[in-house]
Motif scaffolding. Sequence first.
Motif, PDB file in Angstrom:
ATOM      1  N   LEU A 141       0.825  -1.205   0.000  1.00  0.00           N
ATOM      2  CA  LEU A 141       0.000   0.000   0.000  1.00  0.00           C
ATOM      3  C   LEU A 141       0.862   1.259   0.000  1.00  0.00           C
ATOM      4  CD1 LEU A 141      -2.795   1.297   0.163  1.00  0.00           C
ATOM      5  CD2 LEU A 141      -2.650   1.113   2.668  1.00  0.00           C
ATOM      6  N   PHE A 142       1.939   1.251   0.772  1.00  0.00           N
ATOM      7  CA  PHE A 142       2.833   2.412   0.809  1.00  0.00           C
ATOM      8  C   PHE A 142       3.373   2.727  -0.588  1.00  0.00           C
ATOM      9  CE2 PHE A 142       7.188   4.056   1.043  1.00  0.00           C
ATOM     10  CZ  PHE A 142       6.970   5.241   1.738  1.00  0.00           C
ATOM     11  N   THR A 143       3.768   1.682  -1.310  1.00  0.00           N
ATOM     12  CA  THR A 143       4.294   1.883  -2.663  1.00  0.00           C
ATOM     13  C   THR A 143       3.230   2.484  -3.572  1.00  0.00           C
ATOM     14  OG1 THR A 143       5.824   0.025  -2.408  1.00  0.00           O
ATOM     15  CG2 THR A 143       5.315   0.718  -4.655  1.00  0.00           C
ATOM     16  N   ARG A 144       2.005   1.979  -3.443  1.00  0.00           N
ATOM     17  CA  ARG A 144       0.913   2.489  -4.283  1.00  0.00           C
ATOM     18  C   ARG A 144       0.622   3.950  -3.965  1.00  0.00           C
ATOM     19  NH1 ARG A 144      -1.423   4.268  -7.471  1.00  0.00           N
ATOM     20  NH2 ARG A 144      -3.302   3.681  -8.621  1.00  0.00           N
ATOM     21  N   ILE A 145       0.598   4.322  -2.705  1.00  0.00           N
ATOM     22  CA  ILE A 145       0.346   5.715  -2.324  1.00  0.00           C
ATOM     23  C   ILE A 145       1.488   6.612  -2.782  1.00  0.00           C
ATOM     24  CG2 ILE A 145       0.037   7.296  -0.381  1.00  0.00           C
ATOM     25  CD1 ILE A 145      -2.376   5.511  -0.852  1.00  0.00           C
TER      26      ILE A 145
END
Length: 210
Positions: A141-145
């Motif tokens: 999720l961090f990468t996507r954000i």
Amino acid sequence: MTCTEIVSRLKDLVLSGAAITGAVVAVQGLGTWQRQLKGQSEYELSRRILVTVFKYRDAINGVRHPAMWAYEMPSPPEDEAAKMSPEQMRFYGTSKAYQARWDKVQIERTSLYADLLEAEAIWGVELKELFKKVFDLEHELFTRIRHYIELINPDTAEASKEAIRNIDKKARDIMYDDLSDEPDEYKKDLVSAIEKIEKYLKPKLSHENV
């Protein structure tokens, strides 16, 4: 052997027996106390980890909430705003909002760190391995954000944006929770990973261990 000597010898035997009995009782009591202390310590550790992992889960869900409210998006300081375009000002507010949401995730992750070190020292690596799936989902999720923030940044070079788009084509779309009754794929994965952690920890909350 005189009567006095016999009485004295019996007295010594009685005293010796009492001392031995007292020592045995003391050792047994110490063992019980140590088991109770160990059970209480493991109970408290398990409870702390469970409470924190639930807060951590909620913080991750908060990052994925599709609505972003005005109060979440601060305006830049006046001296900075004077130099910004409207697109840059919108980006400032959105990026600060996501930063604040992600800070909540990191607060709980940091709280977990010390307790997981203690858990590893007591129980071994099994719990650590169960958390690996949860942390992998957090990183996804961090990468996507992070990619989203780069894409909406008006100052990001177009070549960089194109590279990010190509990477994202191979990744699943997990940025937003659709808030439906049926959890989406990402939430199902998160719930499943946390349920395994619950299954490991909840037996340690049994009053039999306290």
